[in-house]
Scaffold this motif. Structure first.
Motif, short mmCIF file in Angstrom:
data_model
loop_
_atom_site.label_atom_id
_atom_site.label_comp_id
_atom_site.label_asym_id
_atom_site.label_seq_id
_atom_site.Cartn_x
_atom_site.Cartn_y
_atom_site.Cartn_z
N ALA A 17 0.83 -1.21 0.00
CA ALA A 17 0.00 0.00 0.00
C ALA A 17 0.87 1.26 0.00
O ALA A 17 0.56 2.23 -0.71
CB ALA A 17 -0.93 -0.01 1.20
N ALA A 18 1.94 1.27 0.79
CA ALA A 18 2.82 2.44 0.85
C ALA A 18 3.46 2.70 -0.51
O ALA A 18 3.49 3.85 -0.98
CB ALA A 18 3.89 2.24 1.91
N PHE A 19 3.96 1.65 -1.16
CA PHE A 19 4.58 1.84 -2.48
C PHE A 19 3.55 2.28 -3.52
O PHE A 19 3.85 3.10 -4.39
CB PHE A 19 5.29 0.57 -2.94
CG PHE A 19 6.66 0.38 -2.36
CD1 PHE A 19 7.59 1.40 -2.37
CD2 PHE A 19 7.02 -0.83 -1.79
CE1 PHE A 19 8.86 1.24 -1.84
CE2 PHE A 19 8.27 -1.01 -1.25
CZ PHE A 19 9.19 0.03 -1.26
N LEU A 20 2.33 1.73 -3.45
CA LEU A 20 1.30 2.13 -4.40
C LEU A 20 0.90 3.59 -4.21
O LEU A 20 0.73 4.33 -5.18
CB LEU A 20 0.06 1.23 -4.27
CG LEU A 20 0.17 -0.14 -4.89
CD1 LEU A 20 -1.08 -0.97 -4.59
CD2 LEU A 20 0.37 -0.04 -6.39
N ILE A 21 0.76 4.01 -2.97
CA ILE A 21 0.41 5.40 -2.70
C ILE A 21 1.54 6.32 -3.15
O ILE A 21 1.30 7.36 -3.78
CB ILE A 21 0.07 5.60 -1.21
CG1 ILE A 21 -1.26 4.90 -0.90
CG2 ILE A 21 0.01 7.08 -0.84
CD1 ILE A 21 -1.58 4.82 0.57
N PHE A 22 2.78 5.95 -2.84
CA PHE A 22 3.94 6.75 -3.24
C PHE A 22 4.00 6.87 -4.76
O PHE A 22 4.14 7.98 -5.31
CB PHE A 22 5.21 6.10 -2.68
CG PHE A 22 6.48 6.76 -3.12
CD1 PHE A 22 6.85 8.00 -2.64
CD2 PHE A 22 7.33 6.12 -4.02
CE1 PHE A 22 8.02 8.61 -3.04
CE2 PHE A 22 8.51 6.71 -4.42
CZ PHE A 22 8.85 7.95 -3.94
N GLY A 23 3.92 5.75 -5.46
CA GLY A 23 4.02 5.76 -6.93
C GLY A 23 2.87 6.51 -7.58
O GLY A 23 3.08 7.29 -8.51
N SER A 24 1.66 6.28 -7.11
CA SER A 24 0.51 6.96 -7.73
C SER A 24 0.52 8.45 -7.40
O SER A 24 0.11 9.27 -8.23
CB SER A 24 -0.80 6.31 -7.30
OG SER A 24 -0.93 6.35 -5.90
N ALA A 25 0.99 8.84 -6.21
CA ALA A 25 1.09 10.27 -5.87
C ALA A 25 2.09 10.97 -6.78
O ALA A 25 1.84 12.09 -7.26
CB ALA A 25 1.49 10.44 -4.41
N LEU A 26 3.22 10.33 -7.05
CA LEU A 26 4.21 10.93 -7.95
C LEU A 26 3.69 11.02 -9.38
O LEU A 26 3.94 12.01 -10.08
CB LEU A 26 5.51 10.16 -7.90
CG LEU A 26 6.30 10.34 -6.60
CD1 LEU A 26 7.51 9.42 -6.59
CD2 LEU A 26 6.73 11.76 -6.43
N ALA A 27 2.97 10.00 -9.82
CA ALA A 27 2.37 10.06 -11.16
C ALA A 27 1.33 11.17 -11.23
O ALA A 27 1.24 11.88 -12.24
CB ALA A 27 1.75 8.72 -11.51
N LEU A 28 0.55 11.35 -10.16
CA LEU A 28 -0.44 12.43 -10.12
C LEU A 28 0.24 13.79 -10.12
O LEU A 28 -0.20 14.71 -10.82
CB LEU A 28 -1.33 12.28 -8.88
CG LEU A 28 -2.39 13.37 -8.69
CD1 LEU A 28 -3.40 13.32 -9.83
CD2 LEU A 28 -3.07 13.20 -7.35
N ILE A 29 1.31 13.94 -9.37
CA ILE A 29 2.05 15.21 -9.36
C ILE A 29 2.59 15.52 -10.75
O ILE A 29 2.55 16.66 -11.22
CB ILE A 29 3.18 15.17 -8.31
CG1 ILE A 29 2.60 15.19 -6.90
CG2 ILE A 29 4.16 16.32 -8.50
CD1 ILE A 29 3.59 14.88 -5.81
N GLY A 30 3.11 14.51 -11.44
CA GLY A 30 3.58 14.71 -12.81
C GLY A 30 2.46 15.13 -13.74
O GLY A 30 2.65 16.01 -14.59
N ALA A 31 1.28 14.54 -13.59
CA ALA A 31 0.14 14.91 -14.44
C ALA A 31 -0.33 16.33 -14.15
O ALA A 31 -0.63 17.10 -15.07
CB ALA A 31 -1.00 13.92 -14.23
#
Length: 132
Positions: A17-31
């Motif tokens: 869950a931590a890695f998924l939240i981290f990865g998706s948050a960074l992808a969202l920031i990039g978007a």
């Protein structure tokens, strides 16, 4: 055989869950950066970082999940990370150089001028090509 998600140990579920939240948050920031930044050159930077690090976080989550649920190390996702890490900066540089060439050819005022050392490098390359 892969265990169902409900049988995953608590520590593994928390790490995934931590890695998924981290990865998706960074992808969202990039978007978001892609949408909010004003120029093409600035827009290239945010999605590049978001894609690389975002994919990395999601890739690590996948590795942990499938390694724990199948009771064996699952490492082939590293290839995905390797390909993203290699291709993203190359694509970034190609897009930036193409846009820079286009903007200089159109005499767009927002483009940096060629530096003297760039011109010297081009002349040296042309001189080496003529010698061969």
């Amino acid at each position: 055989m892969i265990q169902p998600v409900s049988d995953l140990p608590l520590w593994a579920a928390m790490v995934v869950a931590a890695f998924l939240i981290f990865g998706s948050a960074l992808a969202l920031i990039g978007a978001i950066g892609f949408l909010r930044l004003p120029t093409f050159y600035e827009r290239l930077h945010a999605p590049t970082l978001g894609t690389s690090w975002g994919v990395g976080g999601i890739m690590l989550a996948s590795m942990v999940y499938f390694s724990v649920s199948s009771s064996r190390p699952v490492l082939h996702e590293i290839l995905i990370g390797l390909f993203v890490t290699v291709t993203t900066p190359i694509t970034f540089m190609l897009l930036a150089r193409a846009a820079l060439h286009r903007d200089r050819a159109e005499s767009n005022g927002n483009v940096p001028e060629k530096h003297q050392h760039d011109l010297e490098d081009v002349e040296a390359i042309q001189g080496n090509a003529e010698e061969n």
